[in-house]
Design an enzyme around this catalytic site. Structure first.
Site, short mmCIF file in Angstrom:
data_model
loop_
_atom_site.label_atom_id
_atom_site.label_comp_id
_atom_site.label_asym_id
_atom_site.label_seq_id
_atom_site.Cartn_x
_atom_site.Cartn_y
_atom_site.Cartn_z
CG ASP A 195 31.92 7.94 5.29
OD1 ASP A 195 32.86 7.21 4.94
OD2 ASP A 195 30.72 7.63 5.14
C1 GLC Z 1 26.75 6.73 6.95
C2 GLC Z 1 27.42 5.89 5.88
C3 GLC Z 1 28.32 4.85 6.50
C4 GLC Z 1 29.25 5.47 7.50
C5 GLC Z 1 28.50 6.28 8.54
C6 GLC Z 1 29.41 7.01 9.49
O1 GLC Z 1 25.82 5.98 7.64
O2 GLC Z 1 26.47 5.27 5.04
O3 GLC Z 1 29.03 4.19 5.50
O4 GLC Z 1 30.00 4.46 8.09
O5 GLC Z 1 27.69 7.23 7.87
O6 GLC Z 1 30.12 8.05 8.88
#
Ligand code: GLC
Length: 790
Positions: A479
Site C-alpha cells: 500500500d
Molecule cells: C497490510 C494490509 C494489506 C497490505 C499490506 C502491505 O497488511 O492489510 O492489504 O497488502 O499491509 O502493505
C-alpha cells in the site's frame, strides 16, 4: 525470557507472568457478537460491526496499557482489601498475587490466588447468541469464614465508535440508562442513528444484586481509575442512572464463604432489552450447568473447525502452530478481516478486498460453505469493468452505491486475488457450480462468476503501462509504494501472470479451450514484457516510478532490492529457472536475517515523495525494510517450488511465533500468532520486535506455505497432489486431512533423505501413477503411503 507456555493438551496458551510487554489478546465470538480480550481482561465488545456497533469501550494507545475491560473485583469485607481476579486493573504486587491467564479456542480464563482465596473468571461468547458470559468461581482456602463483596465493572461505548472518540458535544448526551428492578438487570439504550438497535443489558443470573451503578463517573469517582473505583472503596455502588454521560454497568454481589467452600457467579453482558432479552437470557443461564453446556458448544465449534487438518512432523513447534494456533488465527482473520484489534480502532470496518480474498485460503478446507458465501460477497464488490472496491462493508453495501471508489482509488491487485481465491475454492471442494452462479456487479449489471473472473483479467490487460507491465494505479499489494500516474508494478504483473495461469488451467479443465488460448496469448505477451523490463542482473526490479525511474534496482540510490518481486517471480511460475534461482539467492544474500527476510534493502532513510509513504517509516519499520511476515510466506513457497527444502524450512522457522516464546522480551508480541511485521535489522534498537499481531494475511499464507508447499499436500481440480519439499534430514511426516468429505491418513517416508521428489504412492494399498491422487480413488477413509525418492 518467557511470559508463558503452550499447553498443547488443552490447546491453550498460558500466561504465567501478567506483566507482558504488550497486551496479549484473544478473539472471542464467531458471528454477530464478538470481543477482544487481553491477558489482563481488557478490551472491547461489538455487535456486527466494530465501527457502528461498538458495545464496550477501549482507550486505544493509552497509559496505563489496555483499559478498560471486563473487571471482577473481590473485596474482603473484614479487611477492606480488594483486588481484581485478572491481575490488572488493581495490580496487587506479584510476589503476593498468583495470576494465570489461559487463552483458549473461543474463551479466556483468569485464575488468581491471593490471601488464601482462589478465584477464576472465564469469559466466552456462545456460538449463536449475542452475549458474553462471565463465569466466576471463588474458593476460600483459609481456615476462617470470609465475607466478600464481588464488584463487576464494564464501560459502555456509545455505539458509533468514531463519534464516541471524536464528538463528545453530541455523543455524550445520547445514552439513557435504566434498571429493571424486578429482574435486577441494567438496561443500556441510546438514541442514535444506527443500522441496529443500540440496546444492551448486564446482569448476574444466580445471585442478588446488592447495588449497582450505570454512570461511570459515579462508580469510578473523580481522579480515580479502574484501579481504585470510588464505589469499591465505599463498599457499595451508588445506584446512579446515567441519562447522558458515560454509561457503565457496575454491580455488587455479596457472598459468604466458609473454610474450603466454593461459590460461583454468572454474569451476562448482551445485546437486547433488559425487560425482554435480558430477562430471557437471565433465566436461560441461571444454573452453572446451562453455562457449561453453552461452553461445550463453543468447544465443539472449534474442534469441528480444527479437526480437518492435523500433522505430525519432526518439529514440535511446527506441529503446534499448524494444528492449533495458525489455524485458529486463520479463522480469526477470516471472521474479522482487519476490522478490530488494539490498533485497528474502528476505521477499517468491513472487508478489505485483497485481504479477505486471501484470508479464505487458510480456512477453505475447513468451512467451504462459508467460504463460498464470502466469495460471492466479494464478487458483489467487483465492478463491471473488472476492478474491485478496495474496502467495503457488506452490511451497508445494499443501502447505496456510495462506496464505489473514484478512479484514483483503484488498486492494481484487488480484483486479481479473485483468480487465486476462486480456483482455490474449487480445487478444494470440486464445486464447479460456483462458476455458473450469476452475481451482480457493484455498479451495474451482473454476470456469471466465470465471467467475473474474465473481467478481472480484462481490466488488468487494459491497464498496462509503457513497458507493458501492469500499471500500479493507487497501489499494489504494498500500500505504501507510489506507483500512481503511470508507474508500473513488477509485482502486480507477476500476480497477473499467476492469475492468467490459474484461469488457463481452469478453462482447460472445464473445456473452454478458446478462452484458454486467448489468455495464453495474453500471458505470452506479459512474459515478454517481464523478460525485457524486469530482470536487473541479479534480481528483479520492483517496478517503474511515474518518472520512468526503476524502483528496487541496482541503479536505485536507496532500496536496491525488494522481496516480493523475487519470491513472486518464482511463485507466479514465470521464472522457475536460473533467473528465479539467482533472484532467490539474492534474497538470501541481501534480505535474510535470523528473524526472517526484510522487505527491501537498504532501507529508505529519507522521505522521497516520488517513492511514497514507504519512505515515511524509519528504517526497519512496517513497509520500509521490516520483516513483513506476510511477504515472508511467499519466500517459503518460492524456495519449495525451486526444490530447496532446507531454505524453505529455515525461512518458515525464522518468523514462526512459537519460536519466539523464549525471547518474548525481544519479540514482545504474542508468541502464539503471527504479527504483521517484525522490526528489521536496520532499525537502530528494536531488531526482532513484532508489531500488529493477529489480523494479518500472514496467517493464511503461512498455513498455505507450510501445508501445501513444505508438506506439499495440495488440492488440484482432479484430486490431491502430494509434493513435499522438506529438510533432507527429516525421516518423513504424517498428515491427517479431510478432502471433499473423505478422510486421508497420509504417511510420508523419506528413506533417501532428500528434499523433494516422490518415488511411490500407495492409496489403500494400491500403487498409483504419479503424485496426484485422483478423487475417484478415494473411499470414505483412506490410508496413503508416500515414499520420497528420485
Ligand atoms: C497490510 C494490509 C494489506 C497490505 C499490506 C502491505 O497488511 O492489510 O492489504 O497488502 O499491509 O502493505
Amino acid at each position: 525470557m518467557n511470559f508463558g507456555y503452550f499447553d498443547e493438551q488443552r490447546k491453550e496458551y498460558v500466561i504465567t507472568n501478567p506483566k507482558t510487554p504488550t497486551s496479549w489478546v484473544n478473539y472471542l465470538g464467531t458471528s454477530d457478537y464478538c470481543l477482544i480480550i487481553s491477558n489482563n481482561a481488557s478490551g472491547y465488545s461489538f455487535y456486527k460491526s466494530p465501527k457502528l456497533g461498538r458495545v464496550t469501550r477501549f482507550r486505544f494507545n493509552s497509559i496505563p496499557m489496555d483499559r478498560p475491560g471486563r473487571y471482577v473485583y473481590l473485596k474482603d469485607e473484614k479487611t477492606n482489601d480488594f483486588w481484581s481476579i485478572s491481575w490488572q486493573p488493581v495490580g496487587k504486587p506479584l510476589d503476593k498475587f498468583l495470576s494465570i491467564c489461559r487463552h483458549g479456542l473461543g474463551y479466556t480464563t483468569f485464575e488468581s490466588k491471593y490471601n488464601s482465596i482462589t478465584s477464576s473468571l472465564k469469559i466466552f461468547v456462545p456460538v449463536d447468541k449475542p452475549l458474553e458470559i462471565w463465569e466466576v468461581k471463588i474458593k476460600n482456602d483459609s481456615n476462617e469464614k470470609k465475607e466478600f463483596s464481588v464488584f463487576t465493572y464494564t464501560e459502555f461505548c456509545l455505539w458509533n465508535s468514531m463519534l464516541d472518540m471524536m464528538d463528545f458535544q453530541y455523543i455524550l448526551y445520547t445514552c439513557r440508562m435504566g434498571y429493571n428492578k424486578e429482574d435486577e438487570i441494567i438496561d443500556y439504550s441510546i438514541k442514535l442513528w444506527s443500522p441496529y438497535e443500540p440496546k444492551a443489558f448486564f446482569t448476574c443470573t444466580n445471585k442478588k444484586i446488592e447495588s449497582f451503578d450505570t454512570d461511570r463517573d459515579v462508580f469510578v469517582g473523580p481522579y480515580n481509575s479502574e484501579s481504585n473505583p470510588e464505589a469499591i472503596k465505599n463498599g457499595k455502588c451508588f445506584g446512579s442512572i446515567a441519562i447522558g454521560g458515560n454509561p457503565c454497568a457496575a454491580t455488587q454481589v455479596k457472598i459468604d464463604l466458609q473454610p474450603g467452600q466454593e461459590e460461583y457467579l454468572v454474569f451476562l453482558l448482551g445485546i437486547g432489552n433488559a425487560y425482554e432479552e435480558g430477562r430471557e437470557y437471565k433465566k436461560m443461564f441461571a444454573s452453572i450447568d446451562s453455562v457449561e453446556k453453552e461452553f461445550e458448544k463453543v468447544q465443539e465449534y472449534w474442534k469441528e473447525r480444527l479437526n480437518k487438518f492435523e500433522c505430525k512432523t519432526q518439529d514440535e513447534k511446527m506441529n503446534l502452530m499448524l494444528n492449533i494456533w495458525n489455524q485458529y488465527q486463520c479463522h480469526t482473520t477470516f471472521n474479522w478481516s482487519r476490522s478490530a484489534s488494539f490498533i485497528e480502532a474502528g476505521g477499517r470496518d468491513g472487508l478489505g478486498f485483497r485481504d479477505s480474498s486471501q484470508d479464505i485460503l487458510g480456512v477453505v478446507h475447513s468451512i467451504p460453505q462459508e467460504v463460498r458465501r464470502r466469495l460471492i460477497e466479494l464478487l458483489k464488490a467487483q465492478l463491471s469493468e473488472g476492478y474491485a472496491m478496495h474496502h467495503f462493508q457488506p452490511l451497508t453495501m445494499s443501502q447505496g452505491k456510495h462506496n464505489i471508489p473514484p478512479r484514483e482509488r483503484i488498486y492494481s491487485d484487488d480484483h486479481l486475488w479473485l483468480l487465486i481465491a476462486v480456483p482455490a475454492y474449487i480445487k478444494e471442494t470440486g464445486d464447479f457450480s460456483i462458476l455458473d452462479e450469476i452475481v451482480e456487479y457493484a455498479d451495474s449489471g451482473s454476470a456469471s462468476v466465470y465471467d467475473h473472473l474474465k473481467q478481472a483479467l480484462e481490466f488488468s490487460w487494459n491497464n498496462r503501462g509503457k513497458h507493458g507491465l501492469l500499471l500500479g494505479l493507487a497501489a499494489d499489494w504494498n500500500d505504501c509504494i507510489n506507483l500512481k500516474d503511470g508507474g508500473e508494478s513488477t509485482w502486480s504483473t507477476q500476480l497477473y501472470y499467476k492469475a492468467l495461469s490459474e484461469f488457463i488451467e481452469l478453462a482447460e479443465y472445464i473445456g473452454k479451450t478458446e478462452d484458454a488460448e486467448k489468455y495464453k496469448a495474453y500471458r505470452e505477451e506479459i512474459k515478454k514484457a517481464m523478460d525485457e523490463y524486469t530482470w536487473d542482473g541479479e534480481w528483479f526490479v520492483r517496478g517503474y516510478l511515474a518518472s520512468g525511474k526503476k524502483l528496487g534496482s541496482k541503479e536505485s540510490e536507496q532500496s536496491k532490492i525488494f522481496l516480493n518481486s523475487q519470491s513472486w517471480a518464482v511463485f507466479s511460475g514465470a521464472f522457475l529457472d536460473e533467473k528465479g534461482k539467482t533472484a532467490m539467492d539474492s534474497v538470501k544474500k541481501y534480505l535474510a536475517t535470523e528473524h526472517g527476510c526484510v522487505k527491501n534493502w537498504p532501507a529508505y532513510v529519507d522521505y522521497i515523495i516520488e517513492v511514497g509513504a514507504i519512505t515515511s517509516f524509519p528504517p526497519g519499520l512496517k513497509e520500509n525494510a521490516a520483516i513483513f511476515c506476510h511477504a515472508n510466506t511467499w519466500v517459503i513457497i518460492a524456495e519449495a517450488l525451486l526444490g530447496r527444502g532446507e531454505y524453505a524450512f529455515e525461512y518458515y522457522m525464522s518468523f514462526l511465533p512459537a519460536n519466539k516464546n523464549e525471547i518474548a522480551e525481544i519479540y514482545t508480541a504474542e508468541p502464539y500468532v503471527y504479527s504483521q511485521f517484525i522490526t528489521g535489522k536496520e532499525h537502530p534498537y528494536y531488531f526482532g520486535r513484532a508489531r500488529n499481531p493477529w489480523l494479518t494475511g500472514t496467517a493464511t499464507w503461512a498455513f498455505t506455505a507450510a501445508t501445501q508447499y513444505i508438506l506439499g499436500v495440495r488440492p488440484h481440480y482432479k484430486g490431491l497432489i502430494i509434493d513435499p519439499c522438506i529438510p533432507s534430514c527429516w525421516d518423513g511426516f504424517e498428515v491427517e486431512r479431510v478432502f471433499r468429505g473423505r478422510k486421508l491418513s497420509i504417511k510420508v517416508s523419506n528413506p533417501d533423505h532428500i528434499s523433494k521428489g516422490v518415488k511411490k504412492i500407495l492409496v489403500n494399498g494400491k500403487e498409483i501413477v504419479g503424485n496426484l491422487i485422483p478423487v475417484e480413488l478415494l473411499d470414505e477413509k483412506n490410508v496413503v503411503e508416500v515414499v520420497m525418492g528420485k
